[in-house]
Design a protein around this motif. Structure first.
Motif, short mmCIF file in Angstrom:
data_model
loop_
_atom_site.label_atom_id
_atom_site.label_comp_id
_atom_site.label_asym_id
_atom_site.label_seq_id
_atom_site.Cartn_x
_atom_site.Cartn_y
_atom_site.Cartn_z
N LEU A 121 20.26 1.38 3.30
CA LEU A 121 20.65 2.63 2.63
C LEU A 121 19.43 3.25 1.96
N GLU A 122 19.60 4.49 1.53
CA GLU A 122 18.52 5.21 0.84
C GLU A 122 19.09 5.83 -0.43
N ASN A 123 18.43 5.60 -1.58
CA ASN A 123 18.91 6.13 -2.87
C ASN A 123 17.71 6.41 -3.76
N ILE B 193 10.48 0.33 -3.75
CA ILE B 193 10.39 1.40 -4.76
C ILE B 193 8.98 1.99 -4.74
N CYS B 194 8.90 3.31 -4.66
CA CYS B 194 7.58 3.98 -4.65
C CYS B 194 7.05 4.15 -6.06
N LEU B 195 5.81 3.74 -6.26
CA LEU B 195 5.12 4.01 -7.52
C LEU B 195 4.40 5.35 -7.47
N SER B 196 4.21 5.85 -6.26
CA SER B 196 3.30 7.00 -6.04
C SER B 196 4.03 8.32 -5.94
N LYS B 197 5.32 8.33 -6.29
CA LYS B 197 6.05 9.61 -6.28
C LYS B 197 6.21 10.09 -7.71
N GLY B 198 7.46 10.29 -8.14
CA GLY B 198 7.66 10.82 -9.49
C GLY B 198 7.08 9.95 -10.60
N ALA C 145 17.34 8.96 7.85
CA ALA C 145 16.74 8.07 6.84
C ALA C 145 15.23 7.98 7.07
N HIS C 146 14.52 7.85 5.96
CA HIS C 146 13.07 7.69 6.05
C HIS C 146 12.71 6.50 6.92
N THR C 147 13.41 5.38 6.72
CA THR C 147 13.10 4.14 7.45
C THR C 147 13.34 4.26 8.95
N LEU D 208 17.67 -1.72 0.50
CA LEU D 208 17.64 -0.37 -0.08
C LEU D 208 16.25 0.22 0.03
N ASP D 209 16.15 1.38 0.69
CA ASP D 209 14.95 2.18 0.56
C ASP D 209 15.13 2.96 -0.74
N GLY D 210 14.56 2.42 -1.79
CA GLY D 210 14.69 3.03 -3.12
C GLY D 210 13.42 3.73 -3.53
N ALA D 211 12.83 4.46 -2.59
CA ALA D 211 11.60 5.19 -2.90
C ALA D 211 11.75 5.94 -4.23
N ARG D 212 12.90 6.60 -4.40
CA ARG D 212 13.19 7.33 -5.64
C ARG D 212 14.40 6.73 -6.38
N LEU D 213 14.52 5.41 -6.32
CA LEU D 213 15.66 4.74 -6.97
C LEU D 213 15.68 5.05 -8.47
N TYR E 255 11.05 8.73 9.64
CA TYR E 255 9.74 9.16 9.13
C TYR E 255 8.73 8.03 9.01
N GLU E 256 8.99 6.91 9.68
CA GLU E 256 8.05 5.79 9.54
C GLU E 256 7.51 5.38 10.91
N GLY E 257 7.45 6.38 11.80
CA GLY E 257 6.79 6.17 13.09
C GLY E 257 7.47 5.12 13.97
N PRO F 291 0.80 -1.23 0.00
CA PRO F 291 0.00 0.00 0.00
C PRO F 291 0.83 1.28 0.00
N SER F 292 2.05 1.23 0.54
CA SER F 292 2.87 2.45 0.63
C SER F 292 4.34 2.06 0.72
N GLY F 293 5.20 3.07 0.63
CA GLY F 293 6.63 2.84 0.82
C GLY F 293 6.94 2.50 2.27
N THR F 294 6.24 3.13 3.18
CA THR F 294 6.41 2.83 4.60
C THR F 294 6.11 1.35 4.84
N SER F 295 5.04 0.87 4.22
CA SER F 295 4.67 -0.54 4.35
C SER F 295 5.77 -1.43 3.77
N ALA F 296 6.27 -1.09 2.58
CA ALA F 296 7.30 -1.93 1.94
C ALA F 296 8.55 -2.01 2.81
N ASN F 297 8.98 -0.89 3.36
CA ASN F 297 10.18 -0.90 4.22
C ASN F 297 9.92 -1.68 5.51
N LEU F 298 8.75 -1.50 6.10
CA LEU F 298 8.42 -2.23 7.32
C LEU F 298 8.40 -3.73 7.06
#
Ligand SMILES: *Cc1c(COP(=O)(O)O)cnc(C)c1O
Length: 337
Positions: A137-139, A195-200, A84-86, A167-172, A89-91, A58-65
């Motif tokens: 890591l984050e990239n 990898i986030c589909l919901s960003k760029g 790092a987001h993980t 890898l937190d590749g939200a914007r890989l 920013y992921e509570g 459902p989200s990048g937070t979910s994928a990393n968790l």
């Protein structure tokens, strides 16, 4: 009139073409594994990123968790950047839900984590300590592309130290497009990638988690446990698939637009300072403190949204065109003149 929104690349809205594929998507109950469009997206992503399997989340937070819950056990520890987001920013999800302890380390200015600093934090195998299990890591990180040689070193480092590598590749894809590399040449150096589909990429919802088949089986179970099992999710997966098929190469336009905005802001140097020139679609600029709130309000009245504050994160994406950049620069110039 259109709103030009620089606050984030999460604000993109699905285009008519994307909405059309969503409306026509073949669906089923994905918790039963019956949604053909979700299955197609997962197979496509696994191939694209060079892994055995992938999972739609459902989200990048979910994928990393899910990655942390699947790689680590209760009492394990993951090493991660302080900002790092993980971690930040992921509570605190991995600690809250997985009893997994984070060990944050300050990032270097290029978004890497220093190997000596990591080594000092790896705990000996001893019942006094948490088990150091994983490096994350984050990239891209704050719009910066991690040097490829660094990632290769980090991958070797993890093998040597017996650490898993996420890898937190939200914007890989911003990073791979910028480096003119195939995404899989970067991602396959890791054990898992989100990898986030919901960003760029412009999909309304969703992320992808990739890894080997055993790992993805575990993650699928944790996705259900954490309430992320979705039923006729093919409507959303269709948007994600469309995004991966159509919206990767055009990220280069976002990078060009960010650069153009930064160059324009630099000409207003008595009012505004670009902190570091953009590498991808995100950079930070500091505006004159005495008028930063007025600038934000003024731009809002001109249908331009930026975050409030003295140091502002500016993000370009597929709903911002080159002429929107021209218009924005003109408004900022007018404000200060
Ligand atoms: C956006 C983002 C995520 C995930 O965010 P969601 O809003 O949960 O999709 C993860 N990592 C980074 C670096 C991000 O920018």
């Amino acid at each position: 009139m259109k709103t030009i929104d620089f606050r984030s690349d999460t604000v993109t809205k699905p285009t008519q073409k994307m909405r059309a594929v969503m409306a026509e998507a073949d669906v089923g109950d994905d918790v039963y594994g019956d949604d053909p469009t979700v299955n197609m997206l997962e197979a496509y992503a696994a191939e694209l990123f060079g892994f055995e399997a992938a999972l739609f989340t459902p989200s990048g937070t979910s994928a990393n968790l899910l990655a942390l819950l699947s790689h680590c056990e209760r009492g394990d520890e993951y090493i991660v950047g302080q900002d790092a987001h993980t971690y930040k920013y992921e509570g605190g999800g991995a600690a809250v839900l997985g009893s997994i302890q984070p060990q944050p380390i300050e990032f270097e200015s290029d978004g890497t984590l220093d190997f000596d600093k990591i080594t000092k934090k790896i705990k000996p195998y001893d019942f006094h300590f948490a088990n150091t299990r994983l490096l994350c890591l984050e990239n891209s990180h704050n719009g910066k592309v991690l040097p490829f040689d660094y990632i290769k070193e980090a991958s070797k480092f993890c093998h040597k130290k017996g650490l898993l590598f996420h890898l937190d590749g939200a914007r890989l894809l911003n990073a791979s497009v910028k480096s003119e590399m195939k995404a899989k040449d970067i991602t396959t150096l890791f054990d898992s990638v989100s990898i986030c589909l919901s960003k760029g990429l412009g999909a309304p919802v969703g992320s992808i988690l990739c890894g080997n088949a055993v790992f993805i089986d575990k993650a699928r179970r944790w996705r259900k446990v954490t309430g992320g099992g979705m039923r006729q999710a093919g409507i959303l997966a269709a948007a994600g698939l469309y995004a991966l098929e159509n919206n990767i190469d055009r990220l280069a336009d976002d990078h060009k637009n960010a650069e153009k905005l930064a160059i324009g802001l630099n000409t207003l140097s008595s009012h505004c300072q670009v902190i570091e020139n953009p590498q991808t679609n995100m950079f930070f600029a500091s505006f004159r403190k005495d008028t930063s709130q007025q600038l934000c309000d003024f731009l809002k009245s001109k249908n331009i949204l930026i975050s409030a504050g003295d140091v502002v994160r500016l993000v370009t994406h597929l709903d911002i065109t080159e002429s929107d950049i021209d218009y924005t620069l003109k408004q900022i110039t007018d404000f200060y003149s």
